[in-house]
Design an enzyme around this catalytic site. Structure first.
Site, short mmCIF file in Angstrom:
data_model
loop_
_atom_site.label_atom_id
_atom_site.label_comp_id
_atom_site.label_asym_id
_atom_site.label_seq_id
_atom_site.Cartn_x
_atom_site.Cartn_y
_atom_site.Cartn_z
N GLU A 10 0.84 -1.15 -0.16
CA GLU A 10 0.05 0.06 -0.04
C GLU A 10 0.83 1.25 0.00
OE1 GLU A 10 -2.82 -3.30 1.72
OE2 GLU A 10 -0.42 -2.58 1.95
N HIS A 117 -4.85 0.58 7.44
CA HIS A 117 -5.58 -0.21 8.00
C HIS A 117 -4.73 -0.93 8.88
CE1 HIS A 117 -3.63 -2.55 4.76
NE2 HIS A 117 -3.26 -3.53 5.50
#
Length: 297
Positions: A10, A117
């Site tokens: 990410e 997250h």
């Protein structure tokens, strides 16, 4: 000299959307290529500083089968696939001299941060109470958001993995990702070398460096970080540790209480356990995260 490079996806330059990180989505192959190229830049930087270094690269995203083996720098060895010991840090041991985190992301609930997250969406929050560097730690208040709380701080994957490295006496010397991830790492380890490869605008938006510019910066930073590894202390948390985990699914809570030592607490979604040291706590947190992926039959 032995180095472990843990590579998530990410936080890679140019990546802003789950379509670029999910094997089932259309842009995943491009994301894999960007991820592999940044891993190669860091490998090159480590070997610029230490030409005879033993370099292991741990594929640390999702399936742990994202990096393209045939495109990876042949001077490094690749750890891929799951399940495996130490998860995102597979290959790390007490003989490792430095850990480098590439493509990492900010913890859940923080932001703006690209694809923020902590582990997965099923873990809402983890709170850890213990000791850090021989200082008393007070219990912190619960704030939802999928993070891990210990030593008065919230820890996501950056903090969890850095503390596991620290448990083995290994410093995290470099971290790359968006600006939020770099700030999170610097708050935990002020001496760490950070490389912000993009400026987060939101969960799925960022201003990114050109991938080649990001790789140039990563190569230089990795060489610098490895050269200064003895100046960067490990993030050490000492036990015993009390851990509380908030889980989204009642089914996961039922599974979690089958694990010896894990029990329900007064909170409707909370299970808790006590661990003698951080290594044990880390493994149990990983187990609970894995249980959270099991659906009712």
């Amino acid at each position: 000299m032995k180095a472990l490079i843990s590579v998530d996806m990410e936080g890679i330059s140019g990546i802003v959307h789950s379509s670029e990180t999910n094997p089932e989505r259309y842009d995943y192959q491009r994301g894999r290529e960007l991820m592999t190229a940044e891993a190669n830049a860091v490998i090159a930087g480590v070997l610029d500083a230490e030409p005879t270094a033993d370099v292991l690269v741990a594929d640390a995203h999702g399936t742990f089968r994202n990096l393209l083996p045939e495109q990876l720098d042949r001077r490094a060895r690749l750890v891929r696939g799951k399940p495996r010991a130490l998860n995102m840090l597979a290959g790390l041991d007490e003989e490792t001299d430095a850990a480098l985190f590439v493509g990492y992301h900010v913890r859940a609930g923080e932001g703006p941060g690209v694809l923020a997250h902590t582990m997965n969406g099923e873990i809402l929050d983890v709170r850890v109470t213990g000791r850090a560097q021989d200082e008393d730690v007070q219990t912190t208040a619960h704030t939802p958001g999928g993070d891990v709380r210990t030593t008065g701080r919230s820890l996501g994957e950056i903090g969890l993995n850095a503390a596991m490295a620290g448990h083995l006496g290994v410093p995290v010397v470099l971290l790359s990702g968006d600006d939020a991830a770099c700030a999170e790492a610097a708050a935990l380890i002020p001496e760490v070398v950070t490389v912000p490869v993009k400026e987060a605008l939101g969960m799925a938006a960022a201003v990114t460096l050109h991938p080649e510019e990001a790789r140039d910066r990563l190569r230089r930073a990795a060489a610098d970080a490895v050269s200064r590894r003895t100046e960067i202390p490990p993030l050490a948390l000492t036990g015993p540790l009390h851990v509380e985990v908030d889980l989204a699914s009642p089914h996961t809570i039922d599974l979690a209480t089958l694990v010896p030592g894990v029990s329900r607490t007064a909170g409707a979604r909370t299970v808790a356990f006590t661990a003698p040291d951080y290594g044990t706590a880390y493994r149990l947190i990983l187990l609970l995260a894995q249980l959270a992926t099991i659906r009712p039959a």
